[in-house]
Design a protein around this motif. Structure first.
Motif, PDB file in Angstrom:
ATOM      1  N   ILE A 467     111.631  20.475  15.074  1.00 56.91           N
ATOM      2  CA  ILE A 467     111.362  21.513  16.084  1.00 56.91           C
ATOM      3  C   ILE A 467     110.700  22.726  15.441  1.00 56.91           C
ATOM      4  O   ILE A 467     109.716  23.277  15.962  1.00 56.91           O
ATOM      5  CB  ILE A 467     112.668  21.921  16.794  1.00 56.91           C
ATOM      6  N   ALA A 468     111.235  23.181  14.307  1.00 56.76           N
ATOM      7  CA  ALA A 468     110.675  24.360  13.637  1.00 56.76           C
ATOM      8  C   ALA A 468     109.252  24.108  13.163  1.00 56.76           C
ATOM      9  O   ALA A 468     108.398  24.998  13.234  1.00 56.76           O
ATOM     10  CB  ALA A 468     111.565  24.763  12.459  1.00 56.76           C
ATOM     11  N   ALA A 469     108.971  22.892  12.664  1.00 56.51           N
ATOM     12  CA  ALA A 469     107.609  22.565  12.244  1.00 56.51           C
ATOM     13  C   ALA A 469     106.664  22.610  13.435  1.00 56.51           C
ATOM     14  O   ALA A 469     105.533  23.115  13.344  1.00 56.51           O
ATOM     15  CB  ALA A 469     107.575  21.195  11.581  1.00 56.51           C
ATOM     16  N   SER A 470     107.118  22.114  14.584  1.00 51.09           N
ATOM     17  CA  SER A 470     106.288  22.124  15.783  1.00 51.09           C
ATOM     18  C   SER A 470     106.035  23.537  16.276  1.00 51.09           C
ATOM     19  O   SER A 470     104.936  23.857  16.743  1.00 51.09           O
ATOM     20  CB  SER A 470     106.967  21.305  16.887  1.00 51.09           C
ATOM     21  N   LYS A 471     107.033  24.414  16.156  1.00 49.19           N
ATOM     22  CA  LYS A 471     106.908  25.785  16.646  1.00 49.19           C
ATOM     23  C   LYS A 471     106.384  26.745  15.585  1.00 49.19           C
ATOM     24  O   LYS A 471     106.320  27.952  15.810  1.00 49.19           O
ATOM     25  CB  LYS A 471     108.268  26.269  17.173  1.00 49.19           C
ATOM     26  N   ARG A 472     106.039  26.227  14.420  1.00 54.20           N
ATOM     27  CA  ARG A 472     105.478  27.050  13.330  1.00 54.20           C
ATOM     28  C   ARG A 472     106.426  28.177  12.935  1.00 54.20           C
ATOM     29  O   ARG A 472     106.055  29.339  12.833  1.00 54.20           O
ATOM     30  CB  ARG A 472     104.130  27.633  13.713  1.00 54.20           C
ATOM     31  N   LYS A 473     107.698  27.832  12.714  1.00 54.55           N
ATOM     32  CA  LYS A 473     108.699  28.789  12.280  1.00 54.55           C
ATOM     33  C   LYS A 473     108.990  28.602  10.793  1.00 54.55           C
ATOM     34  O   LYS A 473     108.972  27.487  10.275  1.00 54.55           O
ATOM     35  CB  LYS A 473     110.003  28.602  13.068  1.00 54.55           C
ATOM     36  N   LEU A 474     109.248  29.706  10.112  1.00 58.27           N
ATOM     37  CA  LEU A 474     109.608  29.642   8.698  1.00 58.27           C
ATOM     38  C   LEU A 474     110.996  29.031   8.553  1.00 58.27           C
ATOM     39  O   LEU A 474     111.953  29.492   9.172  1.00 58.27           O
ATOM     40  CB  LEU A 474     109.589  31.048   8.083  1.00 58.27           C
ATOM     41  N   VAL A 475     111.105  27.983   7.736  1.00 56.76           N
ATOM     42  CA  VAL A 475     112.376  27.292   7.507  1.00 56.76           C
ATOM     43  C   VAL A 475     112.791  27.494   6.054  1.00 56.76           C
ATOM     44  O   VAL A 475     112.000  27.248   5.132  1.00 56.76           O
ATOM     45  CB  VAL A 475     112.269  25.785   7.819  1.00 56.76           C
ATOM     46  N   ILE A 476     114.015  27.957   5.866  1.00 54.99           N
ATOM     47  CA  ILE A 476     114.610  28.065   4.535  1.00 54.99           C
ATOM     48  C   ILE A 476     115.769  27.078   4.479  1.00 54.99           C
ATOM     49  O   ILE A 476     116.691  27.135   5.304  1.00 54.99           O
ATOM     50  CB  ILE A 476     115.120  29.491   4.249  1.00 54.99           C
ATOM     51  N   ASN A 477     115.716  26.170   3.523  1.00 55.15           N
ATOM     52  CA  ASN A 477     116.695  25.090   3.414  1.00 55.15           C
ATOM     53  C   ASN A 477     117.528  25.278   2.143  1.00 55.15           C
ATOM     54  O   ASN A 477     116.991  25.609   1.084  1.00 55.15           O
ATOM     55  CB  ASN A 477     115.963  23.743   3.373  1.00 55.15           C
ATOM     56  N   ALA A 478     118.838  25.090   2.266  1.00 50.85           N
ATOM     57  CA  ALA A 478     119.713  25.130   1.092  1.00 50.85           C
ATOM     58  C   ALA A 478     120.669  23.946   1.152  1.00 50.85           C
ATOM     59  O   ALA A 478     121.281  23.689   2.187  1.00 50.85           O
ATOM     60  CB  ALA A 478     120.500  26.439   1.047  1.00 50.85           C
ATOM     61  N   HIS A 490     110.197  25.315   3.768  1.00 52.39           N
ATOM     62  CA  HIS A 490     109.372  24.224   4.262  1.00 52.39           C
ATOM     63  C   HIS A 490     107.928  24.685   4.389  1.00 52.39           C
ATOM     64  O   HIS A 490     107.659  25.870   4.639  1.00 52.39           O
ATOM     65  CB  HIS A 490     109.863  23.756   5.633  1.00 52.39           C
ATOM     66  N   GLY A 491     107.020  23.765   4.208  1.00 55.86           N
ATOM     67  CA  GLY A 491     105.633  24.096   4.464  1.00 55.86           C
ATOM     68  C   GLY A 491     105.447  24.562   5.901  1.00 55.86           C
ATOM     69  O   GLY A 491     106.017  23.988   6.831  1.00 55.86           O
ATOM     70  N   LEU A 492     104.693  25.627   6.083  1.00 61.48           N
ATOM     71  CA  LEU A 492     104.468  26.190   7.417  1.00 61.48           C
ATOM     72  C   LEU A 492     103.145  25.663   7.960  1.00 61.48           C
ATOM     73  O   LEU A 492     102.075  25.992   7.436  1.00 61.48           O
ATOM     74  CB  LEU A 492     104.448  27.721   7.347  1.00 61.48           C
ATOM     75  N   LYS A 493     103.231  24.823   8.974  1.00 59.39           N
ATOM     76  CA  LYS A 493     102.021  24.213   9.527  1.00 59.39           C
ATOM     77  C   LYS A 493     101.065  25.284  10.050  1.00 59.39           C
ATOM     78  O   LYS A 493     101.488  26.321  10.562  1.00 59.39           O
ATOM     79  CB  LYS A 493     102.380  23.248  10.659  1.00 59.39           C
ATOM     80  N   LYS A 494      99.776  24.989   9.919  1.00 60.64           N
ATOM     81  CA  LYS A 494      98.784  25.908  10.463  1.00 60.64           C
ATOM     82  C   LYS A 494      98.890  25.954  11.980  1.00 60.64           C
ATOM     83  O   LYS A 494      99.370  25.005  12.608  1.00 60.64           O
ATOM     84  CB  LYS A 494      97.373  25.454  10.063  1.00 60.64           C
ATOM     85  N   PRO A 495      98.430  27.043  12.581  1.00 59.28           N
ATOM     86  CA  PRO A 495      98.376  27.059  14.047  1.00 59.28           C
ATOM     87  C   PRO A 495      97.606  25.852  14.564  1.00 59.28           C
ATOM     88  O   PRO A 495      96.665  25.365  13.923  1.00 59.28           O
ATOM     89  CB  PRO A 495      97.644  28.372  14.353  1.00 59.28           C
ATOM     90  N   LYS A 496      97.987  25.375  15.721  1.00 59.60           N
ATOM     91  CA  LYS A 496      97.451  24.117  16.217  1.00 59.60           C
ATOM     92  C   LYS A 496      95.932  24.112  16.336  1.00 59.60           C
ATOM     93  O   LYS A 496      95.284  23.092  16.120  1.00 59.60           O
ATOM     94  CB  LYS A 496      98.092  23.793  17.567  1.00 59.60           C
ATOM     95  N   GLN A 497      95.354  25.259  16.655  1.00 63.68           N
ATOM     96  CA  GLN A 497      93.903  25.290  16.808  1.00 63.68           C
ATOM     97  C   GLN A 497      93.167  25.125  15.486  1.00 63.68           C
ATOM     98  O   GLN A 497      91.981  24.827  15.447  1.00 63.68           O
ATOM     99  CB  GLN A 497      93.463  26.600  17.482  1.00 63.68           C
ATOM    100  N   GLN A 498      93.890  25.330  14.360  1.00 60.23           N
ATOM    101  CA  GLN A 498      93.250  25.176  13.049  1.00 60.23           C
ATOM    102  C   GLN A 498      93.517  23.806  12.422  1.00 60.23           C
ATOM    103  O   GLN A 498      92.891  23.447  11.433  1.00 60.23           O
ATOM    104  CB  GLN A 498      93.761  26.259  12.097  1.00 60.23           C
TER     105      GLN A 498
END
Length: 683
Positions: A467-478, A490-498
């Motif tokens: 969900i976070a990858a789809s919404k382009r949210k910063l994810v911190i995992n521990a 997590h890698g932050l996906k580019k905005p969908k238009q890019q």
């Protein structure tokens, strides 16, 4: 000779009565002190240079009250409006950083400095243009005042009031501190001090000046007259022997405006020049004991403790900005809305560290209850929280944060996160609940800026990662082991238009082994892998057929605090980078290079080994066959929504492996190994 120290002598006429002045009494309300606190924290910091402030005085108080010079919260805003029928007064704030500096301050020198400033404005003529400049200086004169009602007719009093109001309206002010007056039997004309020339030409040499007077005493004028007389003596002393002064007192008594209690008297000016040097200045207000020490005000009972707590909580952060990291963007950190998935040992440590950074919005999600083993390792809980079956962790954690600091906005949601390999198709009820939980999780992730994955199991991290990858949210995992941990963004996906122009790397070699030993350099944030990118198997039920020690995360007690703190510090470093989540990942090789932010490196991963007291900073590329963040998974999720998720929950791990191509990769790998063995046997 007239001086600012207080007396005006006329040796030729010893019978002249002595004129005394009623000094100001300062009136500083709580709003002024609160605004000064905010200015000190956010603007002045360690700056001790003088600051211009603005107060006002009012002559509408009841009889017997002292003349008040009032300072409110608006004292620091030079453009703030002045209350009706109040005169502005400009002043200077000297704010010291230490009590020692305050005590050792040369008050006489400060007073003389201010006096010299006004003296210069008198000599230069600036005080004629801006009479407010006079209210910093002092002078005593001799006179015997009379009531305005004894000297003026009712028609003259009405004419004076009307003329004064019209002049104030013309100048765009609520009150004028000084003004010129001409009056005859039934008429009164007023004008500005700077229009002196020509104003009294047809008035037989008589000069009348009005002073907006805050004093309530019937026989004494207020403090503002003192410095005006310095101006009069310096400017007109060579052509005038006397000046008539009208102390204009504008009050409302029982709803009726009244100026008849104003006093009018004549001042005899000195016959000799004042000279070029500044007259002696006085004016420090006496304290309650009658001495010249500071007046102490205890505001502890009238100030909101919550507001005090907010200022105090931020003090450490302000000090960091003032001396250590001037470029630190605190607002970007404080305003971050953080969602903590997991309210256990990691969640508690992360929440406390977030509050230390001033974060005001923290939300918990957890479905567990507090057990007897929790409070010693999870600092947001106490023994009483374990009783009667235990309180829900998420709700208890949110409540405890607000008890620790009322300024934080904290919420808790007692809910489950559906997981791969944990079927939800047992009944319509369980399916409906799973759909409700997914919708709520999507809503929460959408409403927050940073998502922390702090759960116990690997598979519970899958859905929020998608969900976070789809919404382009910063994810911190521990995640924790016994004496090892991994903290990563997590890698932050580019905005969908890019995305159409630049997709993630499709090279299968982008996956690395579980220790992330493959190192890369200059990898931007959108090409970085997620928690699942290093895995070549899909997540499944990790607790099935396992003993208690295998189901629980058994860790060294200090490990969660170390990992939790590093998770927050990683978030802060990312937020300080101009590119945020798209920042190029720092690796272990960058430790000797110039850091990219004022706080240092911005790594992709931090892998810690407590037994060696060592950390490494590996970097791994996103895996095109990742079961969480790959294009195929996100495409199916965004197109099919819960229908796709339900298939993942209800199927074995082979469903995701087939979808992403991991199954084919396994088959190709096995075929290659068989081919290699055949070659070896032939050889």
């Amino acid at each position: 000779m007239a001086t600012a120290s207080g007396e005006l002598h006329h040796p030729a006429d010893p019978g002249i009565s002595k004129l005394q002045f009623a000094p100001f009494s300062s009136a500083l309300d709580a709003g002024f002190w609160h605004e000064l606190t905010q200015k000190k924290l956010n603007e002045y910091r360690l700056d001790e240079t003088p600051k211009v402030i603005k107060g006002y005085y009012y002559n509408g108080d009841s009889l017997g009250l002292p003349a008040r010079l009032t300072l409110e919260f608006s004292a620091f805003d030079m453009h703030a409006p002045i209350p009706a029928r109040c005169c502005p007064a400009l002043g200077t704030l000297y704010n010291t950083n230490t009590l020692e500096t305050f005590k050792s301050c040369d008050k006489k020198s400060l007073l003389e400095k201010e006096a010299n400033g006004i003296w210069e404005s008198i000599k230069s003529g600036a005080a004629l243009e801006n009479p407010m400049l006079l209210n910093r200086f002092l002078l005593l004169t001799f006179a015997k005042p009379a009531s305005l009602g004894e000297r003026f007719s009712s028609n003259q009093i009405q004419a004076l009031q009307k003329a004064y109001d019209e002049l104030c309206q013309q100048e765009g002010v609520t009150a004028l501190p000084y003004f010129l007056i001409k009056y005859q039997d039934n008429s009164v004309v007023v004008s500005l001090l700077k229009k002196w020339d020509g104003f009294f030409q047809d008035h037989g040499g008589k000069v009348t000046v009005g002073v907006y007077d805050p004093c309530n005493l019937s026989h004494y004028p207020g403090w503002p007259l003192r410095n005006f007389l310095i101006l009069a003596a310096h400017t007109w002393g060579n052509i005038l022997q006397t000046v008539e002064v009208l102390c204009f007192r504008d009050r409302t008594m029982q709803g009726v405006r009244d100026i008849t209690h104003s006093i009018i008297f004549e001042i005899k000016l000195p016959e000799t020049s004042l000279g070029p040097d500044c007259p002696k200045a006085v004016g420090w207000e006496k304290n309650q004991k009658g001495g010249m020490g500071p007046r102490m005000v205890n505001l502890s009972e009238c100030m909101d403790p919550k507001r005090l707590a907010e200022s105090s909580v931020d003090l450490n952060l302000k000090l960091m900005c003032w001396r250590l990291v001037p470029t630190l963007d605190l607002e970007n950190i404080v305003s971050a809305k953080c969602l903590l998935l997991g309210a256990g040992t990691l969640g508690c440590s992360v929440a406390r560290t977030l509050m230390g950074w001033g974060v005001r919005k923290i939300t918990f999600v957890d479905n567990a209850r507090i057990s007897y083993s929790n409070p010693v390792r999870q600092p947001l809980y106490e023994f009483e929280d374990c009783l009667s079956g235990g309180k829900p962790k998420a709700l208890a954690a949110a409540d405890r944060l607000q008890k620790i600091f009322p300024g934080v906005s904290s919420e808790g949601y007692n809910m489950s996160i559906p997981m791969p390999g944990h079927p939800v198709n047992f009944s319509e009820v369980t399916m409906a609940q799973a759909q409700k939980d997914v919708a709520k999780l999507e809503e929460l992730i959408d409403a927050h800026d940073v998502v922390f994955l702090l759960m116990d199991t690997r598979e519970s991290r899958w859905l929020p990662a998608v969900i976070a990858a789809s919404k382009r949210k910063l994810v911190i995992n521990a995640a924790l082991g016994f004496d090892t941990f991994v903290v990563m963004r997590h890698g932050l996906k580019k905005p969908k238009q890019q995305e159409a122009d630049d997709s993630c790397s499709s090279n299968a070699s982008g996956s690395s082994d579980l220790l992330g030993s493959s190192l890369f350099s200059n990898i931007p944030g959108y090409k970085l892998g997620c928690y699942f990118c290093n895995d070549v198997v899909a997540p499944g039920d990790s607790t099935r057929d396992r003993t208690l020690d295998q189901q629980c995360t058994v860790s060294r007690p200090g490990l969660a605090m170390v990992a939790g703190a590093l998770a927050v510090e990683l978030m802060v470093s990312v937020l300080q980078h101009p590119e945020g989540g798209y920042a190029v990942a720092s690796s272990s090789d960058d430790r000797m290079n110039e850091p990219p932010t004022s706080l240092g490196l911005v790594p992709h991963q931090i892998r810690g080994f407590l037994s060696r007291f060592d950390n490494v900073l590996p970097v791994s590329l996103a895996f095109d066959k990742c079961t969480a963040c790959s294009a195929k998974v996100l495409e199916h999720y965004e197109r099919e929504g819960f229908h796709f998720l339900a298939k993942v929950f209800n199927s074995s791990h082979s469903f995701l492996e087939d979808l992403t191509g991991l199954t084919l990769l396994h088959q190709e790998t096995q075929a290659a190994e068989i081919w290699d063995m055949s070659d070896d046997e032939t050889i």
